[in-house]
Design a protein around this motif. Structure first.
Motif, short mmCIF file in Angstrom:
data_model
loop_
_atom_site.label_atom_id
_atom_site.label_comp_id
_atom_site.label_asym_id
_atom_site.label_seq_id
_atom_site.Cartn_x
_atom_site.Cartn_y
_atom_site.Cartn_z
N ARG A 1 20.60 -69.19 84.16
CA ARG A 1 20.32 -67.80 83.82
C ARG A 1 20.28 -67.62 82.30
O ARG A 1 20.99 -68.29 81.57
CB ARG A 1 21.41 -66.87 84.38
CG ARG A 1 21.46 -66.84 85.89
CD ARG A 1 22.39 -65.72 86.38
NE ARG A 1 22.35 -65.66 87.84
CZ ARG A 1 23.14 -66.38 88.64
NH1 ARG A 1 24.03 -67.20 88.13
NH2 ARG A 1 23.02 -66.30 89.95
N ASN B 1 14.44 -69.22 75.35
CA ASN B 1 13.76 -69.32 76.64
C ASN B 1 13.05 -70.67 76.74
O ASN B 1 13.15 -71.36 77.76
CB ASN B 1 12.72 -68.20 76.81
CG ASN B 1 13.21 -66.84 76.35
OD1 ASN B 1 13.59 -66.69 75.20
ND2 ASN B 1 13.20 -65.85 77.24
N THR C 1 21.71 -72.86 89.36
CA THR C 1 21.06 -71.65 88.87
C THR C 1 21.23 -71.54 87.36
O THR C 1 22.36 -71.56 86.87
CB THR C 1 21.63 -70.40 89.58
OG1 THR C 1 21.58 -70.62 90.99
CG2 THR C 1 20.83 -69.16 89.23
N THR D 1 15.60 -63.61 81.53
CA THR D 1 15.07 -62.34 81.06
C THR D 1 13.60 -62.55 80.66
O THR D 1 13.22 -63.64 80.22
CB THR D 1 15.86 -61.82 79.84
OG1 THR D 1 15.16 -60.72 79.29
CG2 THR D 1 16.03 -62.88 78.76
N LYS D 2 12.79 -61.49 80.83
CA LYS D 2 11.39 -61.61 80.42
C LYS D 2 11.25 -61.47 78.91
O LYS D 2 10.23 -61.82 78.33
CB LYS D 2 10.54 -60.55 81.12
CG LYS D 2 10.36 -60.86 82.58
CD LYS D 2 9.23 -60.01 83.19
CE LYS D 2 9.11 -60.23 84.68
NZ LYS D 2 10.26 -59.61 85.42
N LEU E 1 17.04 -73.32 89.98
CA LEU E 1 16.51 -71.95 90.01
C LEU E 1 16.63 -71.36 88.61
O LEU E 1 17.67 -71.48 87.99
CB LEU E 1 17.38 -71.16 90.98
CG LEU E 1 16.80 -69.97 91.67
CD1 LEU E 1 15.85 -70.45 92.77
CD2 LEU E 1 17.93 -69.16 92.31
N ARG E 2 15.58 -70.70 88.14
CA ARG E 2 15.63 -70.05 86.83
C ARG E 2 15.66 -68.54 87.00
O ARG E 2 14.80 -68.00 87.69
CB ARG E 2 14.41 -70.43 86.00
CG ARG E 2 14.37 -71.88 85.56
CD ARG E 2 12.93 -72.24 85.24
NE ARG E 2 12.76 -73.61 84.77
CZ ARG E 2 12.80 -74.69 85.54
NH1 ARG E 2 13.04 -74.59 86.84
NH2 ARG E 2 12.60 -75.89 85.02
N GLU E 3 16.62 -67.92 86.38
CA GLU E 3 16.64 -66.45 86.34
C GLU E 3 16.74 -66.04 84.88
O GLU E 3 17.82 -65.93 84.33
CB GLU E 3 17.84 -65.91 87.15
CG GLU E 3 17.69 -66.13 88.64
CD GLU E 3 18.87 -65.62 89.46
OE1 GLU E 3 19.81 -65.03 88.88
OE2 GLU E 3 18.86 -65.85 90.68
#
Ligand SMILES: Nc1ncnc2c1ncn2[C@@H]1O[C@H](COP(=O)(O)OP(=O)(O)OP(=O)(O)O)[C@@H](O)[C@H]1O
Ligand SMILES: [Mg+2]
Length: 182
Positions: free
Chosen positions: A89, A17, A87, A52-53, A48-50
């Motif tokens: 991800r 991350n 994007t 996972t937490k 854009l960042r997508e």
């Protein structure tokens, strides 16, 4: 060095991350400073960042892996003359982490998809040369990713855009911090 098998790989367990975000932040900064500079032709991008937490820990050579992500991000910018959204991800599946970078650029013709990771391959030689490409970035990226037992692949539609994927096995836990042992 890859050919001679003398490339040194220094594996480390790192937080994907953070590493991914670090690369993307630099591109955000480049795009911002381009936008402020009157002498450059500004393209209209946004990243854009997508993500996972959950934290994703993987074992890679951080410098080499950063170069791989840099090349894919550079390509996304270079081959999207009209700008658009890039994007980024990061997801976790049962066994693997998958990161991807999607652009809304030129895309890659179906017939070329199998060649894209070959050395010196460029989709449109005249167009790529104008952009200064040598056609080595993805070939090197593939060899580097495979050194970490990762996979790299692409999905693309001409004139719509491309998505580059990298999957890596993740390790379960944050590594023990040697310096912090109590
Ligand atoms: N995001 C993308 N969209 C469209 N075409 C792409 C994209 N990424 C790569 N390509 C095509 O694949 C070719 C190979 O990419 P690669 O990164 O290996 O080389 P390059 O960018 O031309 O040169 P360099 O060695 O500087 O990276 C490019 O020349 C381009 O034609
Ligand atoms: Mg490139």
């Amino acid at each position: 060095r890859l050919d001679q098998g003398t490339m040194e790989v220094k594996l480390e367990v790192i937080n994907l991350n953070s590493l991914f975000n670090f690369v993307l932040n630099r591109f955000d900064m480049i795009l911002e400073s381009d936008a402020k500079n009157e002498n450059t032709i500004t393209k209209n991008y946004n990243i854009l960042r997508e993500f996972t937490k959950e934290d994703v820990w993987v074992e890679v050579d951080p410098d080499k892996f950063t170069q791989v992500l840099d090349n894919i991000m550079n390509n996304a910018v270079k081959y999207s003359p009209g700008g658009g959204t890039i994007t980024a991800r990061l997801i976790k599946t049962k066994t693997r982490a998958i990161l991807s970078i999607s652009d809304q650029g030129l895309g890659i013709p179906r017939k070329d998809l199998d060649n894209i990771f070959n050395r010196f391959f460029r989709v449109d030689k005249s167009r790529s040369r104008a952009q200064g490409g040598t056609g080595l970035g993805l070939a090197i990226s593939k060899e580097v990713v495979e050194k970490f037992n990762g996979r790299i692949w692409v999905d693309s539609v001409e004139n719509k855009g491309s998505t580059f994927y990298i999957s890596l096995a993740y390790v379960d836990e944050e590594p023990e911090d040697d310096w912090d042992a109590e």
